[in-house]
Design a protein around this motif. Sequence first.
Motif, short mmCIF file in Angstrom:
data_model
loop_
_atom_site.label_atom_id
_atom_site.label_comp_id
_atom_site.label_asym_id
_atom_site.label_seq_id
_atom_site.Cartn_x
_atom_site.Cartn_y
_atom_site.Cartn_z
N PRO A 195 44.96 48.73 46.62
CA PRO A 195 45.06 49.28 47.21
C PRO A 195 44.62 48.03 49.13
N ALA A 196 43.40 47.41 48.85
CA ALA A 196 43.46 46.18 49.83
C ALA A 196 43.33 44.62 49.05
N ALA A 197 43.85 45.12 48.31
CA ALA A 197 43.89 43.02 47.60
C ALA A 197 44.41 42.40 48.41
N SER A 198 44.07 41.09 48.42
CA SER A 198 44.72 39.88 49.28
C SER A 198 45.29 39.24 47.91
N LEU A 199 46.80 38.45 48.79
CA LEU A 199 47.47 37.75 47.72
C LEU A 199 46.46 36.98 47.06
N ASP A 200 45.66 36.30 47.95
CA ASP A 200 44.31 35.22 46.53
C ASP A 200 44.15 36.12 45.85
N GLU A 201 43.34 37.01 45.58
CA GLU A 201 42.88 38.32 44.83
C GLU A 201 44.14 38.32 43.60
N LEU A 202 45.80 38.91 44.08
CA LEU A 202 46.57 39.24 43.41
C LEU A 202 46.55 38.09 42.54
N LEU A 203 46.73 37.44 42.87
CA LEU A 203 46.53 36.21 41.89
C LEU A 203 45.74 35.52 40.76
N ASN A 204 44.48 35.55 41.73
CA ASN A 204 42.73 35.47 40.98
C ASN A 204 42.80 36.46 39.83
N ALA A 205 44.18 37.26 39.91
CA ALA A 205 43.44 39.14 39.09
C ALA A 205 44.26 37.63 37.62
N ALA A 206 45.66 38.00 38.06
CA ALA A 206 46.29 37.01 37.11
C ALA A 206 46.00 36.31 36.25
N GLU A 207 45.62 34.75 37.16
CA GLU A 207 44.44 33.87 36.74
C GLU A 207 43.76 34.50 35.68
N TYR A 208 43.09 35.55 35.38
CA TYR A 208 42.34 36.34 34.98
C TYR A 208 42.98 36.33 32.55
N ILE A 209 44.78 36.92 33.00
CA ILE A 209 44.94 37.30 31.72
C ILE A 209 46.28 35.89 31.64
N LEU A 210 46.04 35.03 32.22
CA LEU A 210 46.91 33.68 31.90
C LEU A 210 45.86 32.38 31.45
N SER A 211 44.17 33.05 32.51
CA SER A 211 43.86 31.50 31.17
C SER A 211 42.45 32.00 29.71
N ILE A 212 43.45 33.07 29.26
CA ILE A 212 43.32 33.99 28.13
C ILE A 212 44.88 33.20 27.42
N GLY A 213 45.33 32.77 27.95
CA GLY A 213 46.54 32.30 27.41
C GLY A 213 47.58 33.66 27.09
N ASN A 214 47.68 34.33 27.85
CA ASN A 214 48.56 35.63 27.51
C ASN A 214 49.62 35.12 29.49
#
Lengths: 341, 341, 341, 341
Positions: free
Chosen positions: A210-229
Amino acid sequence: MLIIMNREATHEQIQNVVAYIESLGLRAHEIPGESRTAIGITGNQGALPAAQFEELPGVVQAVRVTKSFKLVSRETKPEDTIVQVGDVRIGGTELTVIAGPCSVESREQIFKSAELVKRSGAQLLRGGAFKPRTSPYSFRGLGKQALDWIQSAGKEYDLPVVSEVVDIESCEMALPYVDVLQVGARNMQNFTLIEIVARSGKPILLKRGPAASLDELLNAAEYILSIGNYNVILCERGIRGFSDFSRNTLDLNIVPAVKEASHLPIIVDPSHGTGHRKMVSPLARAAVAAGADGLIVEMHPDPDHALSDGYQSLYPTQLDGMIDSLRQIAPAVGRTLNPRP
Amino acid sequence: MLIIMNREATHEQIQNVVAYIESLGLRAHEIPGESRTAIGITGNQGALPAAQFEELPGVVQAVRVTKSFKLVSRETKPEDTIVQVGDVRIGGTELTVIAGPCSVESREQIFKSAELVKRSGAQLLRGGAFKPRTSPYSFRGLGKQALDWIQSAGKEYDLPVVSEVVDIESCEMALPYVDVLQVGARNMQNFTLIEIVARSGKPILLKRGPAASLDELLNAAEYILSIGNYNVILCERGIRGFSDFSRNTLDLNIVPAVKEASHLPIIVDPSHGTGHRKMVSPLARAAVAAGADGLIVEMHPDPDHALSDGYQSLYPTQLDGMIDSLRQIAPAVGRTLNPRP
Amino acid sequence: MLIIMNREATHEQIQNVVAYIESLGLRAHEIPGESRTAIGITGNQGALPAAQFEELPGVVQAVRVTKSFKLVSRETKPEDTIVQVGDVRIGGTELTVIAGPCSVESREQIFKSAELVKRSGAQLLRGGAFKPRTSPYSFRGLGKQALDWIQSAGKEYDLPVVSEVVDIESCEMALPYVDVLQVGARNMQNFTLIEIVARSGKPILLKRGPAASLDELLNAAEYILSIGNYNVILCERGIRGFSDFSRNTLDLNIVPAVKEASHLPIIVDPSHGTGHRKMVSPLARAAVAAGADGLIVEMHPDPDHALSDGYQSLYPTQLDGMIDSLRQIAPAVGRTLNPRP
Amino acid sequence: MLIIMNREATHEQIQNVVAYIESLGLRAHEIPGESRTAIGITGNQGALPAAQFEELPGVVQAVRVTKSFKLVSRETKPEDTIVQVGDVRIGGTELTVIAGPCSVESREQIFKSAELVKRSGAQLLRGGAFKPRTSPYSFRGLGKQALDWIQSAGKEYDLPVVSEVVDIESCEMALPYVDVLQVGARNMQNFTLIEIVARSGKPILLKRGPAASLDELLNAAEYILSIGNYNVILCERGIRGFSDFSRNTLDLNIVPAVKEASHLPIIVDPSHGTGHRKMVSPLARAAVAAGADGLIVEMHPDPDHALSDGYQSLYPTQLDGMIDSLRQIAPAVGRTLNPRP
């Protein structure tokens, strides 16, 4: 660092670059595109010299990426990512609608919900088994029992199932039962949870905090992709603002912003984004018109007796009406939405 | 207090109630509806006893209104208000599009703009003559000269004209030239200005302030109606948030909220609401899909050389494309948008 | 552009630079400092070449200012500005406390207030004659009558008077009666009003708007200084947030931020900044501890019967207690607060 | 429901009420106070009839609690809670200062930090071993090694140790090493984590999320108390706003609001709350003046070479100066802060 391969680069050349990256103690992420392959490098602490990569055979260019996210970036992968869930493709031309009750409350309730969801033309079934609740004294979901019921209901009506997990235990429990694991808004930066769901290999529905910037949202997704998913679906569900007329402020500006910055699909949750049943359909239409890849909405066979979030759940006929109107809007944004079954 | 008259109440009965209210030193506001007339009472300091009004002939009920706004309330007047500007009806079935440059910069620029606006199918021409600017050293508009040019351009292309006023002086100057007076977001609670524009009798475009609640927006409109000017068009133009990807956060939740609380039309400004040219069309579509009565958008014949807000102004062909797509969406929300001329 | 004069520059050299600037059709603002004089240039559309100024006798350097505000900047004038109001110096070592009722309600009420304010040790008397109110049906102040009463009360108790003006009419009315003109938060970007009050030459109390950035606040002040009125006192009074426990969110971070960016004094309004009587004293103490130059607080002889804002007005003894505790905190931040008279 | 016992109620009477509550399948929470005992009931789905409890011997009253939190409420327990950590009492008359680096970076760095913290007069040592970071590629802490070093440093300088945990694994690892477990702002509603740390029985430092309301913060604390761990310290660390001059908006209004609503101690983190080294001391002073029970601040022996958050970490001499000035402010709010050792 992002290594751009030649259009004609051979499989051997690509593997050679990957091997070289790994020989440096770094991680290589192959990102196949329509016309050429790119290879993302992660694990480096500081900047890497571009020249040493550009000398390898088949390499066109080594690009330093200035944003902290790389793998989710559209620079890295210009083509839209399509997440496949059963027969459903999320992020393609066809709009995706996920519908169902906030919580699975009984076998009967979730089977009835599934029947109504199927009838409406929606393609996936949602239903909570583990509910993060503001108060420790609120209903927190039926757990494993709920998972078993929603899986059966999904199978009966041929609907893949989406359900939220909140920790390692619920994730392990949910894995055999659900098709998409949801990470809720409160947990968008619970990186331990994110890494656990990422490792499952399942498609992940990642809700914006609820208080996430676009940068924070995409970095959270980056965690997932960086693991290979790479199977991540982003979701806008309203931000915290000063509104005196809605539970949250649905921020549809983020839809075109995500489309420009990233290749990942983004859907919208107008139920939490407004918090009022009457506002759900108008904002669902707005989300599709803004370019969202789909919707996740709360519908309950009997919202007035729901155990949670009843005030923002659609009546079954409202879901039908909403989807009918989306079908009219879809062509204006180059989308389709199949007729009711 | 709101006096609801019988459906069959005669003109004399209505005048009798009005006279009685005025005899108490209060103000009566006749609000004719489709099926019956209501009479709003303002000017009372405390609560009025309902009984004394309910005894008058032709009166059905006297309703105490708990919200601080009354005349703007849908309780007071259930039917949608339609604001007529020349041949254009704002708030009816037909969507309204207002387009034009941020500022009137030259005779040539505004005539070219008007031509392009007409061609696109939009129905009103906007253009600033008085620009409130954050810095005292920024371009503040060409004043009376701009008004003269935009009026001529509007006449040439048969487009009513909308322009912002910022004080009593600019309001007096603008009155002979413009068809709709705009009160900007920074002035939403500049009540002196609001009362001045209200007294002009002209239609008023009232923009929501960047931190205004729904209650504050409707109360600002109430100032205008309480003076006897019922021709108010509300406008959502983005609120201040924490966004790292847009200038403001466009709050489309307010569209259905206004529709429920008030009979006034509401349009949306996706130019200021996003602050980026690329986001304007997606959010314009979203606004219409959410139920807005129309749009106000910035378009410039040559945005790259605009004196203000160029980065969020559409190219002329983008305006055409945007309106074409709105035409496709309109039927899904029970609206129409006429073909290009 | 900012022209920095030599420490030993003569009066003639300074006048020579001013004359040169004016010969270019620009405006020169002499800014005398403790050790040297600077001359701000405003009115230029684009950048000015530094070299042409640096060749003039007595000039050390010509500095391009990148921020849109110049005259309010600490780069322009490193020494703190002290605004003199009667015998009171706002912005110096001595803390300033402005206190009084939200509105002037009667001669008796404002005289009683003045007596209590004087007794508490506060140095200025506040009281509203023109009240901008969210609803058109709320009490809007007693106008000229109130001004006459508050002036008399101020004279009786030797307290300079602060009162809000909302437009040209109220400003003209207030000029003969008040010592400091207040521009309210809703009007921070009402640039017409700001220019009118600036031209009065009186000290201006400029309140931060509820959604204003630091840049916007300082630019609003820049309007006043650019007209030649350097007597500006900034005021933080709370921003709009999502708080479920206070009317606004008092943003004390802005106090050191203003101190770094600007030479202007800044005071804090904990009455509007919290909206609850119980929170006023704790936040008043916090404001002083954060480095504010003073406070403006609402106090009413009988808050439970106030016509406006009673719930956030201090009882007289609370004002005494608050000021007593400020006197203890003052030395920790290099300030003083004189003993009660 | 809250059962208020008579001042003279015997131990048997209290146990009798507890047994009765448990016989209904509910949970009883004994809350001993200075003058009388209260018994909170949790686990009920709907409202309980007060009468059935008021008939039990020794019961004065059964109070229905309308807020969703009960055990954290000051209604439930009027006396301030004091959390004891080693010899340090958090929430009493003596102010508590927790200081240290963002991350433990090396044995040498944390020992040097501890020496400086001790010298400054602060009473607890902070230092991160597990760092939740926005980007997966940022430094995430040294884990167990860091815990071992910080424990040794704390013992060497007689400073209890505070460190953040992020999941079950880090919590289990940290338990033997730290005295206070910190739950970070991103995890305030990670209820699984909260229940794990609660069960440890250790004191918990619970940071407010950047978009959390007071109700949400107190409900998160309620999770901990409802498990039987009453040693909770709340912490304000800045909320997300639109500031163009600070990383977050430090919301000191919440300090008196917490003091009114709850008996739990609240401290303030001006390092994250401002994000700029220069603002830390002013806002630390403000926090104490507003009534906070203490502070947690980042200090680094060499901030310019810190691996994380260096820009907001104090230089060692700044920490000394800050604490010296707090010592001056403390008496104004009825507090003490012991002299440097």
